[in-house]
Write an enzyme that holds these catalytic residues in place. Structure first.
Site, short mmCIF file in Angstrom:
data_model
loop_
_atom_site.label_atom_id
_atom_site.label_comp_id
_atom_site.label_asym_id
_atom_site.label_seq_id
_atom_site.Cartn_x
_atom_site.Cartn_y
_atom_site.Cartn_z
N GLU A 285 0.81 -1.22 0.00
CA GLU A 285 0.00 0.00 0.00
C GLU A 285 0.84 1.27 0.00
O GLU A 285 0.35 2.36 -0.28
CB GLU A 285 -0.97 0.01 1.20
CG GLU A 285 -0.34 0.30 2.55
CD GLU A 285 0.29 -0.93 3.18
OE1 GLU A 285 0.78 -0.83 4.30
OE2 GLU A 285 0.32 -2.00 2.54
N ASP A 327 17.54 16.32 -34.06
CA ASP A 327 18.12 17.06 -35.17
C ASP A 327 19.59 17.30 -34.84
O ASP A 327 20.00 17.19 -33.68
CB ASP A 327 17.38 18.39 -35.34
CG ASP A 327 17.77 19.11 -36.61
OD1 ASP A 327 18.52 18.53 -37.42
OD2 ASP A 327 17.34 20.26 -36.79
N ASP A 589 12.75 21.47 -31.15
CA ASP A 589 12.37 22.77 -30.59
C ASP A 589 11.57 23.65 -31.53
O ASP A 589 11.30 24.81 -31.24
CB ASP A 589 13.62 23.53 -30.13
CG ASP A 589 14.63 23.73 -31.25
OD1 ASP A 589 14.31 23.41 -32.42
OD2 ASP A 589 15.75 24.20 -30.96
N ASP A 593 8.44 20.19 -35.10
CA ASP A 593 8.80 19.08 -34.22
C ASP A 593 7.66 18.64 -33.30
O ASP A 593 7.73 17.57 -32.70
CB ASP A 593 10.01 19.47 -33.34
CG ASP A 593 11.28 19.62 -34.16
OD1 ASP A 593 11.56 18.73 -34.97
OD2 ASP A 593 11.98 20.63 -33.99
N ASN A 657 6.95 -13.40 4.91
CA ASN A 657 6.49 -13.36 6.30
C ASN A 657 4.98 -13.50 6.41
O ASN A 657 4.46 -14.23 7.25
CB ASN A 657 6.93 -12.05 6.95
CG ASN A 657 8.39 -12.07 7.34
OD1 ASN A 657 9.03 -13.12 7.36
ND2 ASN A 657 8.95 -10.92 7.65
N ASP A 686 6.33 -0.05 7.08
CA ASP A 686 6.12 1.01 6.09
C ASP A 686 6.93 2.25 6.45
O ASP A 686 7.48 2.93 5.57
CB ASP A 686 4.64 1.37 6.01
CG ASP A 686 3.86 0.37 5.17
OD1 ASP A 686 4.49 -0.50 4.55
OD2 ASP A 686 2.61 0.45 5.14
#
Length: 849
Positions: A285, A327, A589, A593, A657, A686
């Site tokens: 989670e 380019d 740019d 493009d 586990n 956690d």
């Protein structure tokens, strides 16, 4: 007012209706209108308050089930259990929320650095404001390279062309004017004086009054289609597969455990709480928070390298990228273009060629290219007597631009563009003695000179003209015929000194660079030779035009240079590479493009790019330098790596586990852990894992692109999960057979042993190397892991221990737990060495290592 009304009424009436003027709105009026109309945004992401975001975290189905279980416990007078569950749930949610909230705010600050601006007139002053702040009645100024920021009515226009193909499908730019003409067709394509939000400006300049903003624009009306969720990134697809895998395992296991315990061993409520707690323990989670924090941290680290991330999810693809298309201008060359020659067909310096090229560059109102700027730097060119009449803007099909000028009552159409396109429309050639027919011999001379200059590394434009006898106000491409050829202008753009080093760095990082350019083969070959770039194959645009999809897919694997390509051909190349299972980045740019930037897995542009390129991109470089790009890619791989560490943890120790606990509950006369103990274990675990985003990454990890591999994760689970379970079984057996531990003691020892193995095994799982000696974790990961284990030990010796059902432990038990942890880590190291050095059915570019 409806946009149709705004379209037809006179400008003066329109201005009165919107209570505006050519001096623009006042600041007070802008504020008032913004409160009415809202921000000028389409399908914007709602930004909720911190309280609402916190509440949103509670929508997790597992959290809801736990809260229901807490309510049942309260109803059955199990007040302590109910309180413990509620506290644990809220602490877990708070950790998740606080990390995500801070990460999102940090990313918002980064995005602010690259916000697109609109030029408006307010209080009589021109100023730049964010697009989102526009309101109806604003007066906006537009020029080539801008994006139309809202639906608007043109007030003034000069040679103003926009590309509204996204709305109308038109292939060519459309000219806009301030006047409505009778007989115009209906619909978007026929609204000559109307501008539509998101349309790129191709050439010219205009002022307009904003009529509609946000979701009321034409673009907004089809926003669900145009701004649909972008295609899933490769990482997102892998994550979804992982989620399905974990969900199936959890569902089957939890349902089996619940019914088995409920019917044969324990009560329904205890079994429900146990099953839900088990599901919480099995569920990764924390993954959404780890992802968000990892991506935000990666975005911040990349910003320090000069790389701004617009879309967080693209960071994962950035690290997976194995092909970069770009380019050559500004990446392989210095982008310092200088005009060297202006010559006729016999390579004699020609003043006419310079004059006509200068007139063309000076009077064209499109986005001026570096070649135009180089021409305009020439001094001493007298253009005063020439008056501009009209222009025919550049497009990538004709590959040329024309202007019509008048001097002493005589009009000339002057054309400049790609030599192969100009030469085929020439019928005469200019000579000192006058003009003469452009014979095959002259054409051969011109082509030979063009090739010679190209081989010498010059970028070439051809210049031609035609006397215009019909005096009309507008001209079209049909007028670009029967031209007289004058000669060539030749430019040099020197190779970038750092280009060879940059390309080598990208090669060492496992990235193939493919050059896609509008220049011809000879110029490109000269640059590659100067930079010692090996050429595998060169494919020209006319060849691509004749290839079907399968042929192109094969060709793009062989070639690393593509010349004389049009924007649609660029996009075809990118999609062919993606079809071949490459993760493709595109760096560009310009206006042309933008489609390729959108099509690529990772669209990349630079900070000084045109607006449409920046709006289309995922990544914005503050400097057009491949070294900067490489640094960003490395950060992307680090982000990917730290995300995978949490997933590896979830599929090894933690998963093992929880499986052990589930299995033990079926054979023991009592639950091996109480539901609240499992929840506490999960909360502490956690907390220890929340610092994974700060962890360091081994140097060898970032040497190759990282690809998601669900098969690798399954193998990892099947190998390392059982290793964890073996030590769990050993713990169970020792506690029952050797220590004859009573239930409370059994649970206490097992809780602490489980938490220690889960927490400390991260130091082994996080690296292929020997932990600590050859790979040091981050200071924060070490501290959080130690603090979590110390917290668990302290809880046992405090009154909280009684609430959770723990009992104090004597020294032998701590020695036993320590022995189990050390043995577990040693065995994992042995198995890890075997796992990562098996025969070659694995791919080290996949998974975590």
């Amino acid at each position: 007012m409806a946009d149709e009304e705004a379209r037809f009424i006179p400008v003066d009436q329109l201005m009165q209706t919107y209570h505006t003027s050519h001096q623009g709105l006042s600041s007070y009026e802008v504020k008032s209108r913004r409160s009415i109309h809202g921000p000028n945004e389409v399908v914007r992401k709602k930004r909720f308050s911190a309280v609402r975001q916190f509440a949103g975290q509670l929508k997790n189905p597992l959290i809801i089930i736990l809260l229901i279980a807490a309510g049942l416990s309260f109803f059955l007078a199990e007040l302590i259990d109910a309180l413990i569950i509620i506290v644990i749930v809220f602490l877990s949610v708070f950790i998740d929320f606080s990390q995500e909230y801070r990460a999102e705010r940090a990313v918002d600050l980064l995005k602010g650095k690259i916000s697109t601006l609109a030029t408006v007139i307010r209080d009589g002053v021109r100023q730049d404001v964010p697009l989102s702040q526009l309101v109806p009645g604003d007066i906006i100024a537009l020029s080539a390279g801008d994006i139309v920021p809202a639906d608007a009515r043109v007030l003034f226009a000069r040679d103003f062309f926009v590309d509204q193909s996204a709305l109308t499908g038109e292939s060519f730019p459309v000219e806009k004017s301030a006047h409505y003409r009778q007989g115009m067709e209906e619909g978007p394509s026929g609204r000559e004086q109307y501008l539509f939000m998101s349309s790129p400006v191709v050439s010219g300049s205009a002022t307009a009054v904003v009529v509609k903003t946000g979701m009321l624009t034409e673009y907004g009306k089809i926003a669900e289609r145009l701004t649909a969720r972008p295609p899933e990134t490769e990482f997102e697809r892998g994550l979804k597969q992982f989620s399905y895998l974990v969900t199936r395992i959890i569902f089957l296991l939890v349902i089996f455990v619940f019914f088995t315990n409920a019917f044969f061993k324990h009560g329904v409520l205890d079994s429900l709480l146990f099953a839900v707690a088990l599901a919480v323990g099995l569920t990764p989670e924390l993954l959404p928070m780890i992802l968000t924090v990892n991506l935000a941290k990666g975005a911040l680290a990349m910003s320090e390298k000069g790389v701004i991330v617009k879309h967080l999810a693209s960071i994962q693809n950035f690290g997976s990228m194995d092909v970069l298309c770009t380019d050559k201008t500004g990446t392989l060359t210095e982008n310092r273009i200088t005009l060297i020659y202006h010559v006729d067909a016999e390579r004699n310096t020609s003043g006419t060629v310079l004059l006509y090229s200068y007139l063309n560059s000076y009077h064209q109102t499109g986005l001026k290219s570096p070649l135009d700027e180089a021409i305009l730097k020439k001094t001493g060119v007298e253009i005063g007597p020439y008056k501009k009449i009209d222009e025919i803007p550049f497009d990538f099909i004709r590959k040329r631009i024309s202007v019509v000028v008048e001097k002493n009552g005589e009009r000339n159409l002057i054309t400049k563009g790609a030599p192969e396109e100009i030469l085929r429309f020439c019928t005469r050639i200019s000579r000192e003695s006058g003009s003469e027919p452009f014979t095959g011999e002259w054409q051969a001379k011109a082509v030979a000179l063009y090739n010679t200059l190209s081989r010498e590394g010059f970028r070439i434009l051809a210049v031609a003209s035609r006397k215009v006898t019909d005096e009309k106000s507008t001209y079209s491409p049909e007028d670009e015929t029967d031209l007289t050829f004058h000669g060539f202008v030749a430019f040099i753009d020197p190779p970038k000194e750092t280009a060879s080093e940059s390309l080598l760095m990208l090669h060492d990082a496992g990235i193939a660079v493919k050059i896609i350019t509008g220049d011809n083969e000879l110029v490109t070959r000269h640059i590659c030779t100067a930079l010692n770039i090996p050429i595998t194959r060169i494919i020209e645009g006319h060849e691509i035009a004749g290839m079907d999809s399968d042929t192109l897919s094969s060709a793009v694997e062989q070639a690393n240079i593509f010349t004389r390509v049009s924007p649609p051909q660029k996009e075809r190349i990118i999609r062919a590479l993606m079809k071949n299972n490459h993760v493709v980045g595109y760096l560009g740019d310009g206006i042309n493009d933008a489609p390729s930037i959108r099509a690529a897995d990772i669209g990349i542009t630079v900070d000084n790019a045109v607006d449409i390129a920046k709006e289309s991109a995922d990544i914005v470089l503050l400097k057009k330098d491949l070294r900067v790009l490489r640094d960003g890619i490395i950060e992307g791989r680090k982000t990917f790596g730290n995300t995978m560490k949490y997933i590896m943890m979830g599929t090894s120790s933690n998963f093992g586990n929880m499986i052990s606990v589930a299995a033990a509950s079926l054979f023991l006369a009592f639950l091996p852990l109480l539901p609240v103990q499992i929840l506490l274990n999960n909360l502490l675990y956690d907390a220890s894992q929340s610092t994974i985003p700060t962890d360091t990454i081994d140097e060898e990890y970032v040497l190759a692109p990282k690809r998601w591999d669900i098969g690798f994760i399954k193998k990892f689970l099947l190998v390392f999960g059982p290793v964890s379970s073996i030590f769990d079984i050993l713990t169970f057996a020792t506690l029952l057979v050797v220590f004859h531990a009573p239930i409370a003691l059994f649970r206490t020892v097992w809780f602490l042993e489980s938490l220690c193995t889960q927490t400390f095994i991260i130091f082994s799982i996080r690296t292929m190397r020997v932990p600590f000696f050859k790979s040091r974790p981050s200071r924060f990961l070490v501290i959080s892991s130690i603090l979590v284990v110390m917290t668990a030990i302290l809880i046992i010796f405090t009154p909280l221990g009684d609430l959770f059902g723990f009992v104090p432990l004597s020294l032998p038990y701590y020695v036993f737990i320590g022995t189990i942890v050390v043995m577990y880590i040693i065995v994992v190291e042995i198995v890890k060495k075997w796992f990562y050095h098996r025969p070659p059915d694995r791919d080290k570019t996949h998974g975590i290592f």
